[in-house]
Design an enzyme around this catalytic site. Structure first.
Site, PDB file in Angstrom:
ATOM      1  N   ARG A   1       0.817  -1.217   0.000  1.00  0.00           N
ATOM      2  CA  ARG A   1       0.000   0.000   0.000  1.00  0.00           C
ATOM      3  C   ARG A   1       0.846   1.260   0.000  1.00  0.00           C
ATOM      4  O   ARG A   1       0.420   2.300  -0.490  1.00  0.00           O
ATOM      5  CB  ARG A   1      -0.979  -0.012   1.166  1.00  0.00           C
ATOM      6  CG  ARG A   1      -2.062  -1.062   1.015  1.00  0.00           C
ATOM      7  CD  ARG A   1      -2.909  -1.164   2.255  1.00  0.00           C
ATOM      8  NE  ARG A   1      -2.119  -1.429   3.436  1.00  0.00           N
ATOM      9  CZ  ARG A   1      -1.717  -2.641   3.809  1.00  0.00           C
ATOM     10  NH1 ARG A   1      -2.038  -3.697   3.089  1.00  0.00           N
ATOM     11  NH2 ARG A   1      -0.988  -2.798   4.895  1.00  0.00           N
TER      12      ARG A   1
ATOM     13  N   GLU B   1       6.046  -9.430  16.422  1.00  0.00           N
ATOM     14  CA  GLU B   1       5.600  -9.890  17.737  1.00  0.00           C
ATOM     15  C   GLU B   1       5.958 -11.372  17.913  1.00  0.00           C
ATOM     16  O   GLU B   1       6.498 -11.781  18.924  1.00  0.00           O
ATOM     17  CB  GLU B   1       4.087  -9.679  17.847  1.00  0.00           C
ATOM     18  CG  GLU B   1       3.603  -9.727  19.267  1.00  0.00           C
ATOM     19  CD  GLU B   1       2.109  -9.471  19.328  1.00  0.00           C
ATOM     20  OE1 GLU B   1       1.510  -9.121  18.307  1.00  0.00           O
ATOM     21  OE2 GLU B   1       1.562  -9.647  20.435  1.00  0.00           O
TER      22      GLU B   1
HETATM   23  P1  AMP Z   1       4.640  -2.087  11.401  1.00  0.00           P
HETATM   24  O1  AMP Z   1       4.146  -2.869  12.558  1.00  0.00           O
HETATM   25  O2  AMP Z   1       4.728  -0.594  11.696  1.00  0.00           O
HETATM   26  O3  AMP Z   1       5.946  -2.627  10.867  1.00  0.00           O
HETATM   27  O4  AMP Z   1       3.546  -2.253  10.254  1.00  0.00           O
HETATM   28  C1  AMP Z   1       3.663  -3.231   9.293  1.00  0.00           C
HETATM   29  C2  AMP Z   1       2.896  -2.913   8.016  1.00  0.00           C
HETATM   30  O5  AMP Z   1       1.559  -3.329   8.204  1.00  0.00           O
HETATM   31  C3  AMP Z   1       2.878  -1.460   7.607  1.00  0.00           C
HETATM   32  O6  AMP Z   1       3.287  -1.381   6.253  1.00  0.00           O
HETATM   33  C4  AMP Z   1       1.451  -1.017   7.774  1.00  0.00           C
HETATM   34  O7  AMP Z   1       1.025  -0.347   6.613  1.00  0.00           O
HETATM   35  C5  AMP Z   1       0.651  -2.301   7.937  1.00  0.00           C
HETATM   36  N1  AMP Z   1      -0.294  -2.250   9.059  1.00  0.00           N
HETATM   37  C6  AMP Z   1      -0.050  -2.606  10.347  1.00  0.00           C
HETATM   38  N2  AMP Z   1      -1.133  -2.484  11.117  1.00  0.00           N
HETATM   39  C7  AMP Z   1      -2.116  -2.018  10.302  1.00  0.00           C
HETATM   40  C8  AMP Z   1      -3.494  -1.668  10.502  1.00  0.00           C
HETATM   41  N3  AMP Z   1      -4.096  -1.764  11.705  1.00  0.00           N
HETATM   42  N4  AMP Z   1      -4.199  -1.230   9.439  1.00  0.00           N
HETATM   43  C9  AMP Z   1      -3.616  -1.123   8.223  1.00  0.00           C
HETATM   44  N5  AMP Z   1      -2.335  -1.440   7.964  1.00  0.00           N
HETATM   45  C10 AMP Z   1      -1.582  -1.880   8.985  1.00  0.00           C
END
Ligand code: AMP
Length: 176
Positions: free
Chosen positions: A64, A101
């Site tokens: 995205r 996690e």
């Molecule tokens: P992160 O935990 O910050 O590494 O997030 C991992 C990826 O998952 C990122 O590219 C976010 O765009 C996506 N992501 C994580 N949580 C969400 C959520 N609740 N809604 C949409 N996208 C998410």
């Protein structure tokens, strides 16, 4: 930042409960992308924040992040560089693993994508734990690039992803 734009764009994010698994509220940006005014407003608003920062490239992780990231790069007159999951990029790559996690994940960038002295903006749609963004910054620095800013449309503040990015200028528009 004007409250109006934040509220207006937040009104275009759809919350999808229990996706991709139970207990997660997925912040779906597709209604925002579908609305021509909101799409354009998001891109121009973010680009305005970085216009005077001499950005050479916008780097975004799949999938995205590509959509808005590429449009922001276009608006800035910068190039766009994709960061992808293993096995997707065709040429030689640099890799970075990071902790989730449960378990680990890995992302890759083309080895010749960034060179010493390049000014880079990292963009993703959502910051959750910050692991993806941190690993993306590390890849850019491994290649000699300078991370000028790290930007997200949406920040999930409870997960404290920002704490992993204290070395960087972090900018987010909609906070949950
Ligand atoms: P992160 O935990 O910050 O590494 O997030 C991992 C990826 O998952 C990122 O590219 C976010 O765009 C996506 N992501 C994580 N949580 C969400 C959520 N609740 N809604 C949409 N996208 C998410």
């Amino acid at each position: 930042m004007s409250l109006e734009i934040r509220d207006r764009l937040a009104g275009k994010i759809r919350d999808v409960e229990d996706f991709p698994k139970k207990g997660i509220i997925f912040r779906d940006i597709t209604p925002l992308l579908k609305d021509a005014n909101s799409f354009r407003e998001t891109v121009v608003f973010i680009a305005d924040y970085y216009r005077d920062k001499d950005i050479n490239f916008v780097v975004s992780p799949e999938a995205r992040g590509f959509i808005l990231g590429a449009a922001i790069a276009y608006e800035l007159g910068a190039g766009f560089i994709p960061v992808r999951k293993p096995g997707k990029l065709p040429y030689e790559v640099e890799s970075m693993t990071y902790s989730l996690e449960y378990g680990k994940d890995e992302i890759q960038i083309h080895k010749d994508a960034v060179k010493k002295g390049d000014n880079v903006l990292v963009f993703d749609d959502v910051i959750a734990t910050g692991g993806t963004a941190k690993a993306t910054c590390s890849l850019i620095e491994k290649l000699g690039g300078k991370v000028v800013g790290v930007c997200f449309l949406i920040e999930l503040t409870d997960l404290k992803g920002r704490d992993k990015l204290t070395d960087y200028d972090v900018f987010s528009i909609i906070k949950y």
